[in-house]
Design a protein around this motif. Structure first.
Motif, PDB file in Angstrom:
ATOM      1  N   ARG A 253      -8.368   5.262   0.989  1.00 46.30           N
ATOM      2  CA  ARG A 253      -9.160   6.869   0.234  1.00 46.30           C
ATOM      3  C   ARG A 253      -8.683   7.893   0.582  1.00 46.30           C
ATOM      4  O   ARG A 253      -9.131   8.658   0.638  1.00 46.30           O
ATOM      5  CB  ARG A 253     -10.951   6.489   0.605  1.00 46.30           C
ATOM      6  N   THR A 254      -8.145   7.343   1.888  1.00 47.83           N
ATOM      7  CA  THR A 254      -7.519   8.443   2.786  1.00 47.83           C
ATOM      8  C   THR A 254      -5.386   8.336   2.736  1.00 47.83           C
ATOM      9  O   THR A 254      -5.136   9.585   3.570  1.00 47.83           O
ATOM     10  CB  THR A 254      -8.070   8.759   4.830  1.00 47.83           C
ATOM     11  N   THR A 255      -5.136   7.557   2.214  1.00 46.05           N
ATOM     12  CA  THR A 255      -3.911   7.263   2.861  1.00 46.05           C
ATOM     13  C   THR A 255      -3.385   7.126   1.196  1.00 46.05           C
ATOM     14  O   THR A 255      -3.904   6.970   0.385  1.00 46.05           O
ATOM     15  CB  THR A 255      -3.630   6.294   3.542  1.00 46.05           C
ATOM     16  N   THR A 256      -2.156   7.649   1.663  1.00 42.42           N
ATOM     17  CA  THR A 256      -1.576   8.480  -0.094  1.00 42.42           C
ATOM     18  C   THR A 256      -0.993   6.488  -0.362  1.00 42.42           C
ATOM     19  O   THR A 256      -0.203   5.363   1.199  1.00 42.42           O
ATOM     20  CB  THR A 256       0.157   8.386  -0.314  1.00 42.42           C
ATOM     21  N   GLY A 257      -0.205   5.499  -1.868  1.00 42.66           N
ATOM     22  CA  GLY A 257      -0.190   4.653  -1.669  1.00 42.66           C
ATOM     23  C   GLY A 257       1.830   4.417  -1.179  1.00 42.66           C
ATOM     24  O   GLY A 257       2.045   3.258  -0.149  1.00 42.66           O
ATOM     25  N   SER A 258       2.188   5.463  -0.758  1.00 43.70           N
ATOM     26  CA  SER A 258       3.333   4.312   0.029  1.00 43.70           C
ATOM     27  C   SER A 258       3.467   4.537   1.477  1.00 43.70           C
ATOM     28  O   SER A 258       4.094   4.054   2.242  1.00 43.70           O
ATOM     29  CB  SER A 258       4.427   6.414  -0.513  1.00 43.70           C
ATOM     30  N   ALA A 259       2.664   5.252   2.000  1.00 45.73           N
ATOM     31  CA  ALA A 259       2.237   5.395   3.004  1.00 45.73           C
ATOM     32  C   ALA A 259       1.787   3.926   3.093  1.00 45.73           C
ATOM     33  O   ALA A 259       2.095   2.962   4.799  1.00 45.73           O
ATOM     34  CB  ALA A 259       1.296   6.328   3.950  1.00 45.73           C
ATOM     35  N   ALA A 260       0.863   3.403   2.920  1.00 48.38           N
ATOM     36  CA  ALA A 260      -0.186   2.382   2.956  1.00 48.38           C
ATOM     37  C   ALA A 260       1.023   1.216   2.878  1.00 48.38           C
ATOM     38  O   ALA A 260       1.108   0.282   3.557  1.00 48.38           O
ATOM     39  CB  ALA A 260      -1.103   1.948   1.490  1.00 48.38           C
ATOM     40  N   THR A 261       2.399   1.558   1.966  1.00 50.44           N
ATOM     41  CA  THR A 261       2.857   0.211   2.017  1.00 50.44           C
ATOM     42  C   THR A 261       3.619   0.111   3.454  1.00 50.44           C
ATOM     43  O   THR A 261       4.029  -0.466   3.436  1.00 50.44           O
ATOM     44  CB  THR A 261       4.151   0.474   0.352  1.00 50.44           C
ATOM     45  N   ILE A 262       4.037   1.091   3.686  1.00 53.25           N
ATOM     46  CA  ILE A 262       5.085   1.391   4.912  1.00 53.25           C
ATOM     47  C   ILE A 262       3.947   0.670   6.259  1.00 53.25           C
ATOM     48  O   ILE A 262       3.967   0.124   6.957  1.00 53.25           O
ATOM     49  CB  ILE A 262       5.792   2.613   5.445  1.00 53.25           C
ATOM     50  N   ALA A 263       2.667   0.680   6.404  1.00 51.88           N
ATOM     51  CA  ALA A 263       1.694   0.540   7.422  1.00 51.88           C
ATOM     52  C   ALA A 263       1.561  -0.927   7.020  1.00 51.88           C
ATOM     53  O   ALA A 263       1.924  -1.278   8.178  1.00 51.88           O
ATOM     54  CB  ALA A 263       0.172   0.959   7.224  1.00 51.88           C
ATOM     55  N   THR A 264       1.850  -0.969   5.772  1.00 53.03           N
ATOM     56  CA  THR A 264       0.957  -3.119   5.981  1.00 53.03           C
ATOM     57  C   THR A 264       2.448  -4.011   6.134  1.00 53.03           C
ATOM     58  O   THR A 264       2.532  -4.699   6.275  1.00 53.03           O
ATOM     59  CB  THR A 264       1.323  -3.800   4.440  1.00 53.03           C
ATOM     60  N   LEU A 265       4.057  -2.795   6.267  1.00 53.11           N
ATOM     61  CA  LEU A 265       5.205  -3.692   7.386  1.00 53.11           C
ATOM     62  C   LEU A 265       4.924  -4.048   7.952  1.00 53.11           C
ATOM     63  O   LEU A 265       5.671  -5.325   8.784  1.00 53.11           O
ATOM     64  CB  LEU A 265       6.297  -3.237   7.366  1.00 53.11           C
TER      65      LEU A 265
END
Length: 310
Positions: A253-265
């Motif tokens: 809701r407050t995070t971009t998709g690209s940042a989310a894919t990095i965080a899930t690393l």
């Protein structure tokens, strides 16, 4: 509508990071179920989504969200089905790829491709270029992923008999994961996280149900019978599916998709630490360096200041 405060945006990244940590514990559970009860990866995936769907539907009924779930399917049926099927497809593609080409290559290709594709899509859509900071964060994350996946000892690293097919499936898994995250980000801007998780998980459970039916009809093991195996299956469904995806959609809701894919690393980082703690596997220094790079990249992420508006 004003932008959410920085602490709320940072909370979104923490929620997605927590989802990645939970996903990292799933690999060990799947491995134990295969060794104890000879359960196939797709069979476990089907149980995982089915139990999560049952739990989420029950929670939605208890909290009065069933009407919201129905409204989601009426308002965005195509997108909801796409995200649900994409979630199921990513699991299947990744697990089969692991059997064909090994966990190291599968993890690097699928998880590494996703943030690159997501970031490329976002910049193409906005007509912008990545900043030096964004490029550095992505490079650090991908370097850490390669180091920790190639040197940590958790899981099988030996490729199977069809490495090229496995590589193709890993690429397909990465594309599917990136697309599902971007589409899920669009839905998350307009939908309550619990409602969205319930809807998409139910779709995914229906999509994977045929694998349970085929396993039963062909005489393959369908479910473990020991209390330990049943506990692991319940953990996979409730923690690594229902809770983890609820955290993912809340964070989106407050995070971009690209940042989310990095965080899930953080997924391979938590998997390596769990293997070292519970299985006594020694982490070589490149794996430790890889984990530090991923943690540093996640810490350096900046949540979106202007998330999409409903």
């Amino acid at each position: 509508m004003s932008d959410p405060p920085a602490r709320v945006r940072r909370l979104g990244l923490l929620q997605i990071s927590a989802a990645g940590v939970l996903w990292g514990t799933g690999g060990l559970a799947v491995t134990l179920l295969h060794e104890r009860d000879d359960l196939g990866a797709m069979t476990v995936s089907a149980w995982r989504m089915l139990l999560a769907a049952v739990a989420l539907i029950g929670f939605a009924a208890a909290t009065g969200r069933v009407r919201d779930v129905r409204a989601l399917f009426r308002a965005r049926p195509g997108l909801t089905v796409l995200v649900g099927c994409g979630t199921a497809a990513y699991q299947g593609l990744y697990f089969v790829s692991v059997l064909l080409v090994g966990v190291s290559v599968s993890t690097v290709v699928s998880l590494g491709l996703a943030p690159v594709l997501a970031a490329t899509w976002e910049h193409l859509r906005a007509g912008t270029r990545p900043s030096p900071r964004q490029a550095a964060v992505l490079l650090a994350a991908l370097t850490g992923l390669v180091l920790i996946s190639a040197t940590a000892g958790h899981g099988s690293t030996a490729p199977g008999n069809s490495p090229y097919a496995g590589l193709a499936l890993a690429v397909a898994a990465g594309v599917t994961y990136a697309a599902t995250t971007v589409l899920g980000h669009s839905l998350a801007q307009r939908t309550d996280p619990t409602t969205l998780t319930t809807g998409t998980t139910t779709v995914g459970a229906v999509a994977l149900l045929p694998f349970l039916i085929v396993a039963a009809l062909t005489g393959q093991p369908v479910i473990g019978t020991s209390p330990g195996s049943l506990t692991l299956i319940a953990y996979l469904g409730l923690a690594t599916m229902a809770l983890a995806y609820g955290l993912l959609y809340a964070g989106l809701r407050t995070t971009t998709g690209s940042a989310a894919t990095i965080a899930t690393l953080l997924e391979p980082v938590s998997a390596a630490l769990l293997a070292a703690t519970l299985l006594g596997e020694r982490l070589p220094w490149p794996a430790i360096l890889g984990g530090v790079l991923i943690l540093g990249a996640v810490a350096a992420l900046r949540p979106a200041e202007h998330p999409d508006r409903p």
